[in-house]
Design a protein around this motif. Structure first.
Motif, PDB file in Angstrom:
ATOM      1  N   SER A  23       0.020   8.090  17.713  1.00 17.35           N
ATOM      2  CA  SER A  23       0.463   6.997  18.584  1.00 17.35           C
ATOM      3  C   SER A  23       1.492   6.112  17.910  1.00 17.35           C
ATOM      4  O   SER A  23       2.001   5.170  18.515  1.00 17.35           O
ATOM      5  CB  SER A  23      -0.743   6.142  19.006  1.00 17.35           C
ATOM      6  OG  SER A  23      -1.683   6.923  19.734  1.00 17.35           O
ATOM      7  N   GLY A  24       1.787   6.400  16.648  1.00 11.54           N
ATOM      8  CA  GLY A  24       2.757   5.602  15.922  1.00 11.54           C
ATOM      9  C   GLY A  24       2.170   4.435  15.166  1.00 11.54           C
ATOM     10  O   GLY A  24       2.903   3.673  14.533  1.00 11.54           O
ATOM     11  N   ASP A  25       0.845   4.269  15.221  1.00  4.91           N
ATOM     12  CA  ASP A  25       0.201   3.161  14.519  1.00  4.91           C
ATOM     13  C   ASP A  25       0.078   3.487  13.028  1.00  4.91           C
ATOM     14  O   ASP A  25      -0.262   4.608  12.652  1.00  4.91           O
ATOM     15  CB  ASP A  25      -1.201   2.900  15.085  1.00  4.91           C
ATOM     16  CG  ASP A  25      -1.173   2.584  16.564  1.00  4.91           C
ATOM     17  OD1 ASP A  25      -0.249   1.861  16.984  1.00  4.91           O
ATOM     18  OD2 ASP A  25      -2.061   3.069  17.300  1.00  4.91           O
ATOM     19  N   ILE A  26       0.362   2.496  12.171  1.00  2.29           N
ATOM     20  CA  ILE A  26       0.218   2.691  10.730  1.00  2.29           C
ATOM     21  C   ILE A  26      -1.261   2.723  10.376  1.00  2.29           C
ATOM     22  O   ILE A  26      -2.010   1.792  10.664  1.00  2.29           O
ATOM     23  CB  ILE A  26       0.917   1.555   9.956  1.00  2.29           C
ATOM     24  CG1 ILE A  26       2.428   1.583  10.226  1.00  2.29           C
ATOM     25  CG2 ILE A  26       0.644   1.682   8.460  1.00  2.29           C
ATOM     26  CD1 ILE A  26       3.178   0.461   9.557  1.00  2.29           C
ATOM     27  N   VAL A  27      -1.705   3.807   9.748  1.00  3.78           N
ATOM     28  CA  VAL A  27      -3.106   3.949   9.361  1.00  3.78           C
ATOM     29  C   VAL A  27      -3.300   3.799   7.859  1.00  3.78           C
ATOM     30  O   VAL A  27      -4.412   3.549   7.388  1.00  3.78           O
ATOM     31  CB  VAL A  27      -3.687   5.298   9.837  1.00  3.78           C
ATOM     32  CG1 VAL A  27      -3.719   5.360  11.355  1.00  3.78           C
ATOM     33  CG2 VAL A  27      -2.891   6.464   9.273  1.00  3.78           C
ATOM     34  N   SER A  28      -2.246   3.952   7.082  1.00  7.98           N
ATOM     35  CA  SER A  28      -2.346   3.728   5.651  1.00  7.98           C
ATOM     36  C   SER A  28      -0.947   3.586   5.067  1.00  7.98           C
ATOM     37  O   SER A  28       0.042   3.996   5.668  1.00  7.98           O
ATOM     38  CB  SER A  28      -3.090   4.874   4.950  1.00  7.98           C
ATOM     39  OG  SER A  28      -2.458   6.110   5.214  1.00  7.98           O
ATOM     40  N   SER A  29      -0.889   2.995   3.878  1.00  3.98           N
ATOM     41  CA  SER A  29       0.403   2.774   3.249  1.00  3.98           C
ATOM     42  C   SER A  29       0.220   2.520   1.764  1.00  3.98           C
ATOM     43  O   SER A  29      -0.881   2.226   1.293  1.00  3.98           O
ATOM     44  CB  SER A  29       1.116   1.578   3.890  1.00  3.98           C
ATOM     45  OG  SER A  29       0.378   0.387   3.665  1.00  3.98           O
ATOM     46  N   MET A  30       1.316   2.648   1.023  1.00  2.07           N
ATOM     47  CA  MET A  30       1.356   2.282  -0.386  1.00  2.07           C
ATOM     48  C   MET A  30       2.632   1.494  -0.629  1.00  2.07           C
ATOM     49  O   MET A  30       3.721   1.959  -0.301  1.00  2.07           O
ATOM     50  CB  MET A  30       1.306   3.502  -1.301  1.00  2.07           C
ATOM     51  CG  MET A  30       1.421   3.136  -2.785  1.00  2.07           C
ATOM     52  SD  MET A  30       1.388   4.566  -3.891  1.00  2.07           S
ATOM     53  CE  MET A  30      -0.323   5.055  -3.712  1.00  2.07           C
ATOM     54  N   SER A  31       2.495   0.318  -1.221  1.00  2.00           N
ATOM     55  CA  SER A  31       3.661  -0.521  -1.447  1.00  2.00           C
ATOM     56  C   SER A  31       4.308  -0.198  -2.787  1.00  2.00           C
ATOM     57  O   SER A  31       3.756   0.530  -3.615  1.00  2.00           O
ATOM     58  CB  SER A  31       3.265  -2.001  -1.422  1.00  2.00           C
ATOM     59  OG  SER A  31       2.599  -2.349  -2.624  1.00  2.00           O
ATOM     60  N   ALA A  32       5.482  -0.787  -3.012  1.00  2.00           N
ATOM     61  CA  ALA A  32       6.200  -0.574  -4.268  1.00  2.00           C
ATOM     62  C   ALA A  32       5.455  -1.161  -5.451  1.00  2.00           C
ATOM     63  O   ALA A  32       5.704  -0.793  -6.596  1.00  2.00           O
ATOM     64  CB  ALA A  32       7.600  -1.185  -4.181  1.00  2.00           C
ATOM     65  N   THR A  33       4.511  -2.082  -5.200  1.00  2.00           N
ATOM     66  CA  THR A  33       3.736  -2.678  -6.281  1.00  2.00           C
ATOM     67  C   THR A  33       2.421  -1.958  -6.509  1.00  2.00           C
ATOM     68  O   THR A  33       1.595  -2.394  -7.303  1.00  2.00           O
ATOM     69  CB  THR A  33       3.458  -4.161  -5.980  1.00  2.00           C
ATOM     70  OG1 THR A  33       2.806  -4.276  -4.705  1.00  2.00           O
ATOM     71  CG2 THR A  33       4.751  -4.960  -5.960  1.00  2.00           C
ATOM     72  N   GLY A  34       2.212  -0.830  -5.800  1.00  2.00           N
ATOM     73  CA  GLY A  34       1.015  -0.029  -6.033  1.00  2.00           C
ATOM     74  C   GLY A  34      -0.189  -0.427  -5.213  1.00  2.00           C
ATOM     75  O   GLY A  34      -1.290   0.073  -5.446  1.00  2.00           O
ATOM     76  N   VAL A  35      -0.009  -1.340  -4.258  1.00  2.00           N
ATOM     77  CA  VAL A  35      -1.133  -1.741  -3.410  1.00  2.00           C
ATOM     78  C   VAL A  35      -1.339  -0.693  -2.327  1.00  2.00           C
ATOM     79  O   VAL A  35      -0.415  -0.356  -1.590  1.00  2.00           O
ATOM     80  CB  VAL A  35      -0.885  -3.124  -2.779  1.00  2.00           C
ATOM     81  CG1 VAL A  35      -2.015  -3.486  -1.813  1.00  2.00           C
ATOM     82  CG2 VAL A  35      -0.789  -4.180  -3.868  1.00  2.00           C
TER      83      VAL A  35
END
Length: 278
Positions: free
Chosen positions: A128-140
């Motif tokens: 559906s296009g919803d963000i379910v997970s991510s990783m940021s440039a700071t490692g979060v």
């Protein structure tokens, strides 16, 4: 029927010998073209362009194929087997794939566009296009699944089998490091696992707010230490810690009851906890 161009004066065409048209196939450098367009150069060097398409007044390179088989889109100097632009996407002969880098160090190497926590290195979406997970440039890392949520900075993260948090308000912390709770939402449960030690630093009272509460859970033989801000208190001291080895499982609940001075009180404790002044 085979047509071989031997003249540079064909109408509308300026060529030299080596162009072959056979059964609808066009060959350049080959007498037996095996495709609609077949380009061959037995003596081509690695840097030689076998095919090059440019566009615009500046002759920008749109597409190139070099003598060593490297393909570039938007670049005339692909560093890998396949490269888009200056490093938007690179595929090396080793099988490593880079996004945002021309020198991927692993099977998938993604470089974020910046160094801030808001610069995402990876984002996963559902259908559906919803963000379910991510990783940021700071490692979060932030991950939401059908069974729960995990959020953490990944520092020394150790998660024993069966100990992964499924409560969206539960955070799994690594061991052997210090975790500041300044950016953590109040009311969450902090779970430490593994044999290593961990130290939590409570947020400034004015930031946490009166009535703020944290729950700490120890899973394993590591020592858990909780520190108040420099002028704050935890009960009658400014630190509280548990025995490093026994019991292996312990928990404690702290609640902010006054702001002047800042004082956290122990509302529940299970296991051996000791308050101290340093």
């Amino acid at each position: 029927t085979v047509f071989t161009a031997q003249s540079e004066s064909l109408p509308g065409v300026a060529i030299s010998s080596g162009l072959i048209v056979s059964a609808g196939n066009v060959g350049i450098g080959t007498m037996a073209p095996g495709a609609n367009l077949h380009i061959s150069s037995p003596t081509a060097s690695a840097d030689q362009y076998m095919l090059k398409i440019t566009t615009g007044t500046a002759n920008a390179d749109v597409f190139v194929v070099k003598g060593d088989g490297k393909v570039g889109i938007g670049t005339a100097a692909p560093t890998g087997l396949f490269q888009v632009g200056g490093g938007s996407l690179t595929v090396l002969s080793s099988g490593n794939i880079g996004v945002g880098t021309t020198a991927p160090q692993g099977r998938l190497d993604i470089v974020a566009g910046g160094n801030a926590a808001t610069d995402m290195a990876q984002i996963w979406r559902n259908s559906s296009g919803d963000i379910v997970s991510s990783m940021s440039a700071t490692g979060v890392i932030s991950a939401s699944t059908f069974t729960g949520t995990f959020v953490g900075d990944g520092s020394g993260l150790t998660i024993p089998a069966g100990k992964f948090a499924t409560d969206p308000n539960r955070y799994v912390s690594g061991t052997g490091n210090t975790v500041s709770l300044s950016s953590y939402p109040v009311g969450v449960t902090l779970v430490s696992s593994g044999p290593g030690d961990i130290t939590y630093t409570l947020p400034i009272g004015s930031i946490a707010g009166l009535g703020a509460q944290f729950i700490f859970v120890k899973l394993g033989t590591g020592k858990v230490t909780i520190e108040a801000e420099s002028s704050g208190y935890i009960a009658d001291g400014n630190t509280v810690h548990n025995n490093a080895y026994a019991p292996a499982y312990a928990s404690i609940t702290l609640r902010l009851v006054t702001l002047n001075p800042v004082r956290w009180m122990i509302f529940y404790g299970d296991g051996a906890w000791v308050t101290e002044s340093e």
